[in-house]
Design an enzyme around this catalytic site. Structure first.
Site, PDB file in Angstrom:
ATOM      1  CB  SER A 132      -0.961  -0.048   1.179  1.00 20.61           C
ATOM      2  OG  SER A 132      -2.003   0.891   1.043  1.00 20.61           O
ATOM      3  CG  HIS A 183      -5.517  -2.395  -0.480  1.00 22.34           C
ATOM      4  ND1 HIS A 183      -4.669  -2.019  -1.502  1.00 22.34           N
ATOM      5  CD2 HIS A 183      -5.030  -1.786   0.636  1.00 22.34           C
ATOM      6  CE1 HIS A 183      -3.724  -1.229  -1.027  1.00 22.34           C
ATOM      7  NE2 HIS A 183      -3.920  -1.073   0.263  1.00 22.34           N
ATOM      8  CG  ASP A 185      -6.567  -2.605  -4.291  1.00 23.84           C
ATOM      9  OD1 ASP A 185      -7.378  -1.964  -3.595  1.00 23.84           O
ATOM     10  OD2 ASP A 185      -5.361  -2.696  -4.010  1.00 23.84           O
TER      11      ASP A 185
END
Length: 740
Positions: A610, A717, A685
């Site tokens: 991330s 994600h 995602d």
């Protein structure tokens, strides 16, 4: 974007012999085992025990939990079951023979009725829908809450006579005496109008999904309405069928249109709905609303789009008229939390602010005039955990002992009598306090210590009963070849002190040279260096790092400028220029590690997920000479692609600050990539769109740079489900072993 690994229950630690129970065999008496990926991702070898389904009951002397389908009451002081409140066999619908397999529950205020739910379906990170049932303890009757389809966020009114819930973007109320269901709103439409629950960006970045709230007297229901008709849609393809399906949802990227948000109050008895006056500016945020303790008085927090001015409004629920009573402003940004508390006497409220450079507690009167600052110092509170209004005592957690730790304190409303209640002067404590503050459930862990769950006295913090000390896990850990986590601190060439953690192999030899893998997150307000069971990172990642340490790697994580728990100046130093100072600090960390006599400075790698994936991509380009290899998982590669709330909080809008968006986008530096690079992303995602990796790969191809990529169809994600994590970490392990 504070990414957390989801759905995981693995806990581990670097247990030393001193921390092991007497029955655990000592290292010299046994052959140590090596960790496998299957231990982490499929066997559950290091799964910890906790206290499942813990809920305080109205009398703080008891708590309840689900035990094999039974709802059981426990005595806090002994932890022992005292009675079965609802037997699993009683949870049958009329005319059926099999009990409903319930997944969760909540009592009404007098604990005579219970909402049970089953078949819960996640929507996004915090949102879900399920099938709810009302259970009457006296008649032992189980009744479906609604026949109209699955519901979200079913909630008893404080008097226990009604239940409100959301279905298909509309808000409903069911009268439990008649089981008659009434629609509060009827205009909800997918991807246009949402009532009673949040849109995607509020859920993700303001961290709540349920958007309706009962008044204390049960007469009124305050709720949000999101008009997202002008918000651009994002389109994801869902793979699997002959023709992939489109999934479309409203996602406001930086600088694009947001939902227009309004707040209304519905009078349940009169059937009348009144809109609150939140001001003429539609391009703003309403990140929180709560009822005060004064009848008909609703508290609304209003935040401008740049998020540098937060206002507390008091609204008359009958007329909708509002007035601003307090403004909290900052030259960078103001963060939103749940620390606002109104006193029952209707005369004062508690609020936290960073206005003196650290987050501290303040007491105000209802006109917004400061009564006094309750806490002060070069440390910050991290949460309000309880409030005993009868005694005028606030319970809070803070970093006073160390930015790496969380300890529980109490202080009175005069700002005196501060007392630390955490018994151990190290580690991290997570607190769940009983409604009357007589007791609290304490989850304690530290580097080298598995989580201990105990009930403690709210007066002095002393142990009442240890409910779980994870003896079995300690014994299991003693059989493995685990290294010890150490905390480090060093100064950069700019004179900035950074905190880090270092995991060395169990058989570490200071006369050898070791390769180093750095783990980074680095986002605003985050921490990957903490004195807790995982050392500040996801526990499964920590266990994977132990596996790499067994293979002869040192694993290091450093909290760069912009991270949390060290005050506003340190955290907000990256404002309007995300990626610049953070990348400098990670490069300085690699340089520092390269000076250590046992580190092979030609073999330093880095990985992150991330925001950490973004940092990893920058490290491999802007600091290309320092890193031999890297793995970016689900990275942002251009902040123009990320959502409005998070991105603009730290960068302003791209229209106002284009350089802040472009100057530290990895896409701009693709030609500088040198080392071995693996890029991982899930095509489903909904948070950091696959679009980021597409743009990044396109730039790498144009720059004629070699890379490897790994994508996971339809995974979000978190990239999980079935064998997904096992597969992912096998690929990452192989990449590290071959390239570092």
């Amino acid at each position: 974007m504070n990414f957390r690994f989801l759905g995981l229950a693995f806990f581990l630690t670097t247990a030393s012999p001193a921390l092991l129970p007497a029955s655990a065999p000592m290292a010299v008496a046994q052959q140590k085992q090596n960790i496998t990926l299957e231990d982490i991702w499929s066997k559950g070898t290091f799964q910890a025990r906790t206290v499942p389904g813990f809920n305080w009951m109205r009398d703080g002397r008891y708590y309840s939990s689900l035990d094999n389908g039974d709802l059981v009451q426990h005595d806090v002081t002994s932890g022992k079951a005292v009675q079965t409140l609802v037997a699993a066999q009683d949870l049958k619908l009329a005319g059926t023979t099999q009990p409903v397999p319930v997944e969760g529950y909540v009592f009404n205020s007098d604990e005579k009725k219970i909402l049970f739910w089953t078949a819960e379906e996640p929507i996004y990170r915090r949102s879900s829908r399920a099938t709810y049932f009302v259970y009457d303890r006296a008649s032992k009757q189980l009744t479906p809450l609604s026949a109209g389809g699955k519901q979200s966020y079913a909630t008893f009114s404080p008097d226990g006579k009604r239940v409100a819930f959301v279905r298909d973007n509309n808000l409903f109320v069911t009268d439990l005496a008649t089981m008659q269901e009434k629609a509060v709103t009827t205009d909800g439409v997918q991807n246009k109008i949402i009532n009673g629950s949040t849109d995607w960006v509020y859920e993700e970045e303001f961290e709540f999904a349920q958007a309706f709230f009962w008044s204390p007297d049960s007469r009124q229901l305050a709720f949000y309405t999101f008009d997202e008709s002008q918000v651009p849609e994002y389109n994801m393809q869902v793979w699997g069928e002959l023709y992939p399906q489109d999934y479309r949802y409203k996602y406001p990227k930086a600088g694009e249109k947001n939902s227009v948000v309004s707040i209304s109050v519905h009078d349940v008895t009169a059937g009348r709905t009144t809109k609150m006056d939140v001001g003429p500016e539609p391009d703003q945020y309403i990140p929180r609303i709560i009822w005060t303790e004064t009848p008909n008085l609703l508290s609304i927090r209003r935040l401008n789009r740049l998020q540098n001015k937060l206002e507390i409004l008091h609204a008359d629920a009958n007329s909708g008229k509002t007035q601003v009573v307090l403004t909290d402003a900052d030259k960078a940004y103001v963060e939103v939390n749940d620390d606002l508390r109104y006193l029952a006497d209707g005369k004062q409220f508690l609020f936290s602010s960073e206005k003196d450079g650290y987050r501290h507690l303040y007491l105000y009167n209802m006109q917004g005039q400061l009564v006094r600052q309750l806490t002060k110092g070069n440390w910050e509170i991290t949460s309000i955990d309880g409030f005993d209004e009868d005694k005028g005592i606030v319970y809070y957690s803070s970093t006073e002992a160390s930015p790496l730790q969380r300890q529980l304190y109490r202080i009175n409303l005069k700002g005196s009598g501060k007392t630390r209640l955490s018994e151990v002067a190290h580690g991290n404590n997570t607190v769940n306090m009983s409604p009357d503050c007589r007791y609290f459930l304490n989850y304690f862990s530290a580097a080298g210590e598995p989580t201990t769950v105990s009930v403690r006295n709210g007066k002095d913090g002393k142990v009442v009963k240890v409910l779980e000390d994870n003896t079995k896990l300690r014994q299991t850990l003693s059989q493995y070849n685990l290294g010890k986590l150490e905390f480090i601190s060093f100064k950069t060439s700019e004179g900035v002190t950074l905190n880090g953690s270092m995991l060395k192999p169990a058989n570490f030899d200071p006369n050898k040279k070791y390769p180093v893998l750095m783990y980074v997150y680095g986002g605003p307000g985050s921490q990957t260096v903490k004195d807790d069971v995982g050392g500040g990172i996801a526990l499964t990642n920590y266990l994977w790092h132990q596996l790499l340490a067994e293979q002869g790697y040192i694993v290091v994580s450093v909290d760069n400028r912009g991270t949390g728990a060290r005050g506003a100046e340190f955290k907000k130093s990256t404002y309007a220029n995300l990626g610049k100072l953070e990348t400098i600090d990670q490069g300085e960390s690699a340089k520092y590690l390269g000076t250590l006599p046992y580190v092979d400075k030609a073999r330093i790698g880095i990985w992150g997920w991330s925001f950490g994936g973004y940092m990893t991509a920058l490290a491999m380009t802007k600091n290309a000479d320092l890193f031999k290899m890297a793995i970016s998982v689900a990275p942002v590669t251009n902040w123009r692609y990320y959502d409005s709330v998070y991105t603009e909080r730290f960068l302003k809008t791209p229209q106002e600050n284009p350089g802040g968006y472009d100057d530290n986008s990895p896409v701009q530096f693709a030609q500088q990539l040198k080392g071995r690079y693996l890029l991982v992303h899930g095509t489903g995602d909904d948070n950091v769109h696959f679009q980021n990796s597409i743009a990044w790969v396109d730039a790498l191809v144009k720059a004629n740079k070699d890379y490897q990529t790994l994508y996971y169809p339809n995974r979000n994600h978190g990239i999980y489900g079935g064998n997904t994590r096992l597969h992912l970490y096998r690929q990452m392990t192989d990449f590290v072993l071959k390239n570092l």
